[in-house]
Write a protein that holds these residues in place. Structure first.
Motif, mmCIF file in Angstrom:
data_model
loop_
_atom_site.group_PDB
_atom_site.id
_atom_site.type_symbol
_atom_site.label_atom_id
_atom_site.label_comp_id
_atom_site.label_asym_id
_atom_site.label_seq_id
_atom_site.Cartn_x
_atom_site.Cartn_y
_atom_site.Cartn_z
ATOM 1 N N UNK A 162 -10.879 9.633 1.960
ATOM 2 C CA UNK A 162 -9.452 9.620 1.631
ATOM 3 C C UNK A 162 -8.632 10.324 2.709
ATOM 4 N N UNK A 163 -9.172 11.368 3.277
ATOM 5 C CA UNK A 163 -8.481 12.064 4.364
ATOM 6 C C UNK A 163 -8.338 11.133 5.571
ATOM 7 N N UNK A 164 -9.388 10.368 5.852
ATOM 8 C CA UNK A 164 -9.328 9.416 6.978
ATOM 9 C C UNK A 164 -8.334 8.287 6.700
ATOM 10 N N UNK A 165 -8.261 7.850 5.447
ATOM 11 C CA UNK A 165 -7.263 6.833 5.083
ATOM 12 C C UNK A 165 -5.861 7.368 5.310
ATOM 13 N N UNK A 166 -5.638 8.605 4.882
ATOM 14 C CA UNK A 166 -4.319 9.228 5.044
ATOM 15 C C UNK A 166 -3.937 9.326 6.518
ATOM 16 N N UNK A 167 -4.891 9.686 7.370
ATOM 17 C CA UNK A 167 -4.638 9.780 8.815
ATOM 18 C C UNK A 167 -4.223 8.411 9.371
ATOM 19 N N UNK A 168 -4.918 7.351 8.924
ATOM 20 C CA UNK A 168 -4.596 6.008 9.405
ATOM 21 C C UNK A 168 -3.183 5.588 9.009
ATOM 22 N N UNK A 169 -2.731 6.058 7.838
ATOM 23 C CA UNK A 169 -1.399 5.697 7.353
ATOM 24 C C UNK A 169 -0.317 6.533 8.037
ATOM 25 N N UNK A 212 -0.229 5.544 12.541
ATOM 26 C CA UNK A 212 -0.672 4.151 12.701
ATOM 27 C C UNK A 212 -1.265 3.885 14.082
ATOM 28 N N UNK A 213 -2.355 3.132 14.095
ATOM 29 C CA UNK A 213 -3.015 2.742 15.332
ATOM 30 C C UNK A 213 -3.296 1.248 15.288
ATOM 31 N N UNK A 214 -3.871 0.725 16.367
ATOM 32 C CA UNK A 214 -4.208 -0.691 16.422
ATOM 33 C C UNK A 214 -5.155 -1.047 15.264
ATOM 34 N N UNK A 215 -4.843 -2.126 14.550
ATOM 35 C CA UNK A 215 -5.644 -2.588 13.404
ATOM 36 C C UNK A 215 -5.762 -1.509 12.329
ATOM 37 N N UNK A 216 -4.717 -0.704 12.175
ATOM 38 C CA UNK A 216 -4.741 0.384 11.205
ATOM 39 C C UNK A 216 -4.918 -0.086 9.777
ATOM 40 N N UNK A 217 -4.237 -1.175 9.403
ATOM 41 C CA UNK A 217 -4.353 -1.682 8.030
ATOM 42 C C UNK A 217 -5.770 -2.141 7.731
ATOM 43 N N UNK A 218 -6.401 -2.770 8.729
ATOM 44 C CA UNK A 218 -7.786 -3.211 8.529
ATOM 45 C C UNK A 218 -8.727 -2.013 8.405
ATOM 46 N N UNK A 219 -8.468 -0.954 9.159
ATOM 47 C CA UNK A 219 -9.294 0.246 9.036
ATOM 48 C C UNK A 219 -9.131 0.864 7.646
ATOM 49 N N UNK A 220 -7.911 0.858 7.122
ATOM 50 C CA UNK A 220 -7.678 1.370 5.772
ATOM 51 C C UNK A 220 -8.471 0.543 4.763
ATOM 52 N N UNK A 248 0.829 -1.202 0.000
ATOM 53 C CA UNK A 248 0.000 0.000 0.000
ATOM 54 C C UNK A 248 0.860 1.246 0.000
ATOM 55 N N UNK A 249 0.447 2.235 -0.805
ATOM 56 C CA UNK A 249 1.041 3.567 -0.759
ATOM 57 C C UNK A 249 -0.096 4.575 -0.792
ATOM 58 N N UNK A 250 -0.153 5.455 0.194
ATOM 59 C CA UNK A 250 -1.173 6.499 0.271
ATOM 60 C C UNK A 250 -0.464 7.831 0.462
ATOM 61 N N UNK A 251 -0.876 8.842 -0.298
ATOM 62 C CA UNK A 251 -0.203 10.139 -0.201
ATOM 63 C C UNK A 251 -1.104 11.250 -0.718
ATOM 64 N N UNK A 252 -0.827 12.467 -0.264
ATOM 65 C CA UNK A 252 -1.373 13.616 -0.978
ATOM 66 C C UNK A 252 -0.682 13.658 -2.335
ATOM 67 N N UNK A 253 -1.375 14.162 -3.334
ATOM 68 C CA UNK A 253 -0.875 14.015 -4.699
ATOM 69 C C UNK A 253 0.295 14.940 -5.020
#
Length: 291
Positions: free
Chosen positions: A139-146, A149-157, A21-26
């Motif tokens: 998408x903003x929430x996905x970026x925050x999770x990345x 990182x928090x518990x079960x962050x990948x699953x939240x993404x 996974x790669x997540x970023x502002x463009x």
């Protein structure tokens, strides 16, 4: 001019590879990857939401105007390039099929979404204002999770990505159509999947019809009814697309491309290509690689 069309994986676009996974502002992503203005391929799934910017982007040789509120989706293997004007920003997600599939028991789950079918008319979407705000928030929430990182962050993404996919899929869904595809729709999808696997070595609709246990006439009728093209045209269109993808690689000669696509000789391939495009393969190559 590039000497070979690059094929990027997620690892080659990031110093940190996390769960495919790669997540970023463009804007910062774009600033870090100047070479992506040239034609290139991805080995992963890819989506971008534009929030600012203008210019154009090209997917499989079809050009689209960049505009805020536009989201586009790409599947592995498609050829892509950008030509932006001024500052451009938004969000980008690159991910492998395994990243989603590890969370979903249903095989090929991503193929349920029309924007991951490879059809460009479904892959580039100008979002209504309300949907744009919803998608941007996801998408903003996905970026925050990345970033944090928090518990079960990948699953939240994964959950947020599925929410995004389902929301966008509903935009064009016809409420009067049953969720379960019809027999003919399933038949067409199976035919398209077979073409994807065999376009280089199986050229005739009758051979595909045999694999599908139906008559060639039935196959042709289904294709014309559902997509407005003959069964043979679907094969030829896929072969032509792959020829174009190969032609933007200057490391491949025209003869090598003809051989890879199982044409009997170079002249037959050239005749096929010119009939479809109006120009010969070498002329197409020069135009595609001109910057």
């Amino acid at each position: 001019m590039i000497q070979n069309i690059p094929v990027y994986d997620i690892c080659s676009l990031s110093d940190i590879r996390q769960d495919d996974l790669l997540v970023s502002r463009f804007a910062p992503y774009l600033d870090s990857h100047k070479k992506l203005f040239f034609p290139h391929k991805h080995s992963f799934y890819h989506l971008v939401l534009f929030t600012e910017g203008s210019g154009s982007h090209t997917i499989d040789f079809e050009s689209f105007t960049v505009k805020p509120g536009q989201i586009y989706f790409m599947i592995p293997g498609q050829v892509h390039s950008w030509h932006f004007k001024g500052f451009t920003d938004g969000y980008i997600i690159n991910f492998s099929e395994a990243f989603i599939q590890s969370f979903i028991l249903q095989p090929g789950y991503l193929h349920n979404f029309s924007f991951f079918s490879g059809s460009l008319q479904d892959a580039v979407i100008d979002l209504p204002k309300e949907s744009f705000e919803i998608v941007r928030s996801i998408l903003e929430n996905i970026l925050i999770e990345v970033v944090k990182p928090a518990v079960a962050g990948s699953d939240m993404v994964r959950l947020l990505m599925l929410q995004l996919f389902i929301h966008i899929n509903r935009l064009n869904a016809n409420p009067d159509v049953s969720i379960k595809p019809t027999y003919n729709q399933t038949l067409l999808k199976n035919y398209q999947n077979l073409i994807e696997q065999h376009y280089a070595d199986i050229k005739l609709p009758k051979d595909y019809a045999e694999l599908l246990y139906i008559t060639p006439n039935h196959l042709n009728a289904v294709c014309k009814d559902l997509v407005g093209l003959s069964a043979g045209e679907l094969i030829r269109n896929r072969t032509l697309l792959e020829a174009k993808r190969m032609l933007v690689n200057p490391g491949l000669s025209i003869s090598e491309i003809a051989l890879k696509l199982n044409f009997s000789d170079n002249s037959y391939f050239t005749k096929f290509f010119k009939k479809a495009e109006g120009i010969n393969p070498e002329e197409f190559r020069k135009q595609a690689l001109k910057h």
